[in-house]
Write an enzyme that holds these catalytic residues in place. Structure first.
Site, mmCIF file in Angstrom:
data_model
loop_
_atom_site.group_PDB
_atom_site.id
_atom_site.type_symbol
_atom_site.label_atom_id
_atom_site.label_comp_id
_atom_site.label_asym_id
_atom_site.label_seq_id
_atom_site.Cartn_x
_atom_site.Cartn_y
_atom_site.Cartn_z
ATOM 1 N N LYS A 80 0.851 -1.198 0.000
ATOM 2 C CA LYS A 80 0.000 0.000 0.000
ATOM 3 C C LYS A 80 0.886 1.246 0.000
ATOM 4 O O LYS A 80 1.940 1.255 0.643
ATOM 5 C CB LYS A 80 -0.897 -0.034 1.240
ATOM 6 C CG LYS A 80 -1.941 1.081 1.310
ATOM 7 C CD LYS A 80 -2.772 0.953 2.581
ATOM 8 C CE LYS A 80 -3.874 1.997 2.676
ATOM 9 N NZ LYS A 80 -4.662 1.859 3.933
ATOM 10 N N SER A 155 -9.761 2.019 3.225
ATOM 11 C CA SER A 155 -8.912 2.792 2.332
ATOM 12 C C SER A 155 -7.929 1.937 1.517
ATOM 13 O O SER A 155 -7.398 2.412 0.519
ATOM 14 C CB SER A 155 -8.118 3.823 3.133
ATOM 15 O OG SER A 155 -7.205 3.186 4.001
ATOM 16 N N SER A 179 -9.723 -0.430 7.356
ATOM 17 C CA SER A 179 -9.163 -0.266 6.013
ATOM 18 C C SER A 179 -8.524 -1.495 5.393
ATOM 19 O O SER A 179 -8.241 -1.495 4.202
ATOM 20 C CB SER A 179 -8.143 0.862 6.004
ATOM 21 O OG SER A 179 -8.815 2.073 5.817
HETATM 22 N N1 GLN Z 1 -12.908 4.227 6.700
HETATM 23 C C1 GLN Z 1 -12.351 4.651 7.949
HETATM 24 C C2 GLN Z 1 -11.942 6.099 7.855
HETATM 25 O O1 GLN Z 1 -12.269 6.703 6.903
HETATM 26 C C3 GLN Z 1 -11.185 3.790 8.312
HETATM 27 C C4 GLN Z 1 -9.987 4.085 7.496
HETATM 28 C C5 GLN Z 1 -8.783 3.290 7.899
HETATM 29 O O2 GLN Z 1 -8.895 2.234 8.517
HETATM 30 N N2 GLN Z 1 -7.642 3.807 7.549
HETATM 31 O O3 GLN Z 1 -11.308 6.639 8.709
#
Ligand code: GLN
Length: 487
Positions: A80, A155, A179
């Site tokens: 990532k 994400s 994420s």
């Molecule tokens: N979707 C969640 C957020 O927007 C979690 C994102 C993540 O785990 N980095 O913060």
């Protein structure tokens, strides 16, 4: 369908590599060809590194020939794009870091390099890991390989889509509120957030430091366990890294769940859940019961309903502090059109950050400001303790908890971009796990409306092996992990 080499598991590839029936160069080239074939539709990568990959593959072949292969030697992986890779641009899918080339490697990258793994490139993501659909990438959205009109989740949408589309054998993601697990669910692959502190975050671009954790994406649970073994273990460069020695997680996969005590918390099947997702997950739990697990279908974790609110105070607060470093001086993007230093700082942050990142910084700055600190930040910290204790209490009675990973299957691109709250709700099942620092894994358990559904297995702190064992036993009894999208 992916071709013969790109559809192998890491374990199958390992056997072929060690028996010299296939070389890492051949394997890597097969993935580069596959990427060539599907990437313009999927868009799972921000940056491709084919020359580096082939160079690493040649080195891996020499190492295998010398008889000193490690589990990841010669295995083509993606990382990532929020983990630092020396000499390879690390953007966090943000304009702010569009041209940032780190002078060092994240610890997880160092560990994979030490094993002789191959890096195919860097995975697309929501900007600074804020989002649930990968539509917040400053560059382009990633698409779900099961339906190109739908999101892969986020994400870590790039990593999840790359595995589903056979564009890498494994990938590393980060999980602050879901994420890794939510995109794994939406793309029909396995993704795991280990216990907080099991994997070093040195070199991971920080979002919310008390929640961030790195973990693996893979085709199946066996590969997931191998990847976790490769990246975990103490690192003195991360002060939150636990002192535990590296563990062989693959050894935990006995296939046996007889007598395993499973709790099913009803709050995770509450309003907003798609009935077909609910049915699919309940059927999945029934399979574990059929394998001899003891299932309590009526567990209650009442503080669950506060988790989303707690997260959206704590994560933005921490992010507002972590992202203060992007001032146009130290890293990346800088707007030089301004007359004064202060104006330059403002313009850099205005132009470098996208909408969602700015929203989070403002929310966090607000809840940390004097007069609001006690009402928001401090209160959220107290509720965090309650949620954590409730889980601890539950794990006296149950070995693992099983829930849906996401309340719905993959949604359409654009469906939730206009309504941040709707987007935030896609993580309602995953966020409590980060709040309590627990291990959580998502694995495919069926389909709803032709789209993959994920089942989440949650364990107590340091119960990573137990989570993997339960997931593996389920997988052995089912075939979901062998399905590929038509691309
Ligand atoms: N979707 C969640 C957020 O927007 C979690 C994102 C993540 O785990 N980095 O913060």
């Amino acid at each position: 369908m992916p071709n013969n080499l790109t559809s192998l598991t890491i374990r199958e590839a390992r056997r072929l590599l060690d028996a010299r029936q296939v070389s890492s160069v051949e394997l890597t080239q097969a993935f580069l060809d596959r990427i060539q074939q599907v990437e313009d539709r999927v868009k799972a990568y921000v940056t491709l590194t084919p020359e580096l990959a082939l160079e690493q593959a040649r080195a891996a072949d020499r190492r295998i020939a010398g008889g000193s292969a490690a589990p990841m030697t010669g295995i083509p992986l993606q990382i990532k794009d929020n983990m630092c890779t020396r000499g390879v641009r690390t953007t966090c899918s943000s304009r702010m870091l569009e041209n940032f080339v780190p002078p060092y490697n994240a610890t997880v990258v160092e560990r994979l390099n030490a094993q002789g793994a191959v890096m195919l490139g860097k995975g697309n993501m929501d900007e600074f890991a804020m989002g649930s659909s990968t539509e917040n990438s400053a560059f382009f959205p990633t698409r779900n390989p099961w339906d190109l009109e739908r999101v892969p989740g986020g994400s870590s949408g790039g990593p999840a889509a790359a595995i589903a589309a056979a564009e890498a054998m494994g990938s590393l993601g980060s999980d602050t509120g879901g994420s890794i697990r939510q995109p794994a669910a939406l793309c029909g692959v396995v993704g795991m957030k280990p216990t907080y502190g099991v994997v070093s975050r040195f070199g991971l671009v920080a979002f919310a430091s008390s929640l961030d954790q790195i973990g693996p994406f893979a085709r199946d649970v066996g590969d997931c366990a191998l990847l976790l073994s490769a990246i975990s273990g103490h690192d003195r460069r991360d002060s939150t890294s636990l002192p535990n020695p590296p563990q062989d997680y693959a050894a935990a996969l006995t296939g046996d769940v007889r007598g395993l005590r499973i709790g099913v918390p009803k709050e995770y099947f509450a309003e907003g859940i798609d009935p077909e997702v609910e049915r699919t997950v309940r059927r999945g739990i029934g399979i574990l019961e059929g394998l001899g697990a003891k299932v309590d279908w009526e567990v209650s974790l009442p503080s669950t309903r506060f988790a989303l609110a707690v997260y959206y105070i704590l994560a933005p607060s921490e992010c507002s502090a972590n992202l203060a470093r992007y001032d146009g001086v130290k890293y990346g993007y800088s707007d030089h059109t301004a007359a004064s230093m202060w104006e330059e700082l403002e313009r850099t942050r205005q132009g470098g950050f996208g909408q969602e990142v700015k929203r989070r910084i403002m929310l966090g700055t607000y809840s940390l400001s004097s007069g609001y600190y006690d009402a928001y930040y401090l209160k959220a910290q107290k509720v965090r303790t309650l949620i954590t204790r409730e889980f601890q209490e539950a794990f006296r009675k149950y070995d693992v908890l099983v829930t849906p990973t996401s309340p719905t299957a993959a949604f359409r691109l654009g469906d939730k971009t206009g309504d941040p709250l709707q987007m935030y709700l896609s993580d309602v099942c995953t966020i409590p796990v980060n709040i309590a620092g627990l291990p959580g894994l998502s694995l495919p358990c069926g389909f709803a409306g032709g789209l993959p559904v994920g089942m989440q297995i949650i364990g107590p702190a340091l119960g990573d092996a137990a989570v993997l064992r339960a997931a593996h036993a389920y997988e052995q009894a089912t075939q979901w992990h062998t399905r590929w999208p038509e691309l």
